[in-house]
Write an enzyme that holds these catalytic residues in place. Structure first.
Site, mmCIF file in Angstrom:
data_model
loop_
_atom_site.group_PDB
_atom_site.id
_atom_site.type_symbol
_atom_site.label_atom_id
_atom_site.label_comp_id
_atom_site.label_asym_id
_atom_site.label_seq_id
_atom_site.Cartn_x
_atom_site.Cartn_y
_atom_site.Cartn_z
ATOM 1 N N HIS A 150 0.732 -1.249 -0.003
ATOM 2 C CA HIS A 150 0.242 0.230 0.516
ATOM 3 C C HIS A 150 1.151 1.121 0.228
ATOM 4 O O HIS A 150 2.047 1.395 0.077
ATOM 5 C CB HIS A 150 -0.553 -0.208 1.096
ATOM 6 C CG HIS A 150 -2.398 -1.252 1.576
ATOM 7 N ND1 HIS A 150 -2.374 -2.685 1.467
ATOM 8 C CD2 HIS A 150 -3.268 -0.363 0.626
ATOM 9 C CE1 HIS A 150 -3.445 -2.660 1.122
ATOM 10 N NE2 HIS A 150 -4.035 -2.114 0.647
ATOM 11 N N LYS B 44 -0.633 4.947 4.407
ATOM 12 C CA LYS B 44 -1.372 3.760 4.857
ATOM 13 C C LYS B 44 -1.068 3.451 6.783
ATOM 14 O O LYS B 44 0.270 3.184 6.716
ATOM 15 C CB LYS B 44 -1.500 2.871 4.308
ATOM 16 C CG LYS B 44 -2.252 1.857 5.260
ATOM 17 C CD LYS B 44 -2.866 0.261 3.620
ATOM 18 C CE LYS B 44 -4.230 -0.133 4.279
ATOM 19 N NZ LYS B 44 -5.083 0.448 5.337
#
Ligand code: NAD
Length: 274
Positions: free
Chosen positions: A158, A162
């Site tokens: 990600h 995040k």
């Protein structure tokens, strides 16, 4: 499909803005409330402008109970610290709630979710992509079909901002694999990333986490056996897929009886996939 008036919690965030843009493509859905944290720079700003569009005539507020008054359903894409208050507000107003926020397991107990689901329809969706909903099902089936000597590892990547790790989707994939194997849900590893030392434990479902750049979300479930491996993967390249799936799920959720729901319920509903 009946129309719905929706409140978005986390409206000024990455997902919130994607939801506002995607809502414009769905005539049956109207955004009537946009909520952000009380200290957000976006309070008082027009939510359409924040999403990079024409003004929608709707200001961002931090007052969720007031926003719920004229709504049929709420979508929460905020932060785990807000989850309990969001549930309480929706419960008090008897409004269906879709929780897309991830990483709230330490903040809200399963029993609290069950209690809320006595009063309202509650859909918990750590990943609202329809492709990932299908992946969950494939993973469950592969884990059931492949012998125990195939080690299972969840690989996820990600963007650098995040906060939770492994991702809520990675944890849900591990649960699906565990269900397929008939074993208890694996314990999420402590810390912000998963690394290992030493040999695997028998039956372990492991995690490998990458954070960097602007990766929207990659998930692979690796079944590594002797002499062969099977990989089941999903790659999100545009946040719009989560937004579209979430809005369609919210349309589906309103008018349901109180209870716990998941994205698998949506995938099974023909009118949503069709
Ligand atoms: P972000 O940091 O860009 O935005 C967070 C938003 O939440 C902001 O609008 C902020 O003002 C608001 N917020 C923070 N605290 C709040 C509070 N106490 N009350 C009300 N609003 C509050 O985050 P993001 O990248 O948009 O992600 C939001 C959440 O959605 C994360 O948990 C992320 O993991 C999750 N997510 C879920 C999916 C899915 O498919 N379910 C997809 C992507 C992201």
């Amino acid at each position: 499909m009946a129309g719905a008036r929706a409140v978005i919690v986390g409206a000024s965030g990455r997902m919130g803005r994607a939801l506002v843009r995607a809502a414009c493509e769905i005539p049956a859905l109207r955004i009537v409330g946009a909520v952000a944290s009380a200290d957000s720079m976006s309070i008082g700003r027009d939510v359409g402008v924040l999403a990079g569009m024409e003004p929608l005539g709707l200001e961002v507020t931090s007052d969720l109970p007031a926003a719920l008054a004229g709504a049929d359903v709420a979508l929460d894409f905020s932060q785990p610290q807000a989850t309990r208050a969001n549930i309480a507000a929706c419960r008090a107003a008897r409004k269906p709630l879709l929780i897309g926020t991830t990483g709230f397991a330490a903040e809200v107990a399963e029993a609290e979710l069950d209690a809320a689901a006595h009063d309202i329809p509650l859909l918990i969706a750590p990943n609202t992509s329809l492709g990932v909903a299908l992946l969950m099902d494939l993973v469950r089936r592969a884990a059931r079909a492949l012998p125990a000597e195939f080690d299972i590892e969840i690989l996820e990547a990600h963007h650098r901002m995040k906060r939770d790790a492994p991702s809520g989707t990675a944890l849900a994939l591990a649960r699906a694999a565990g269900e397929g194997r008939g074993q208890a849900a694996p314990e999420p590893p402590a810390g912000s990333s998963a690394s290992r030392a030493g040999p695997r434990r028998q039956g372990e479902i492991g995690f490998a986490v990458v954070r960097g750049g602007d990766i929207v979300g990659d998930h692979t479930v690796l079944f590594a056996g002797p002499g062969e491996e099977v990989r089941l993967s999903h790659r999100a390249s545009d946040r719009a897929i989560f937004a579209r799936g979430a809005l369609r799920a919210a349309l589906w959720l309103q008018g349901r009886p109180p209870g716990r729901y998941g994205m698998s319920d949506i995938v099974e509903a023909d009118h949503v996939l069709g």
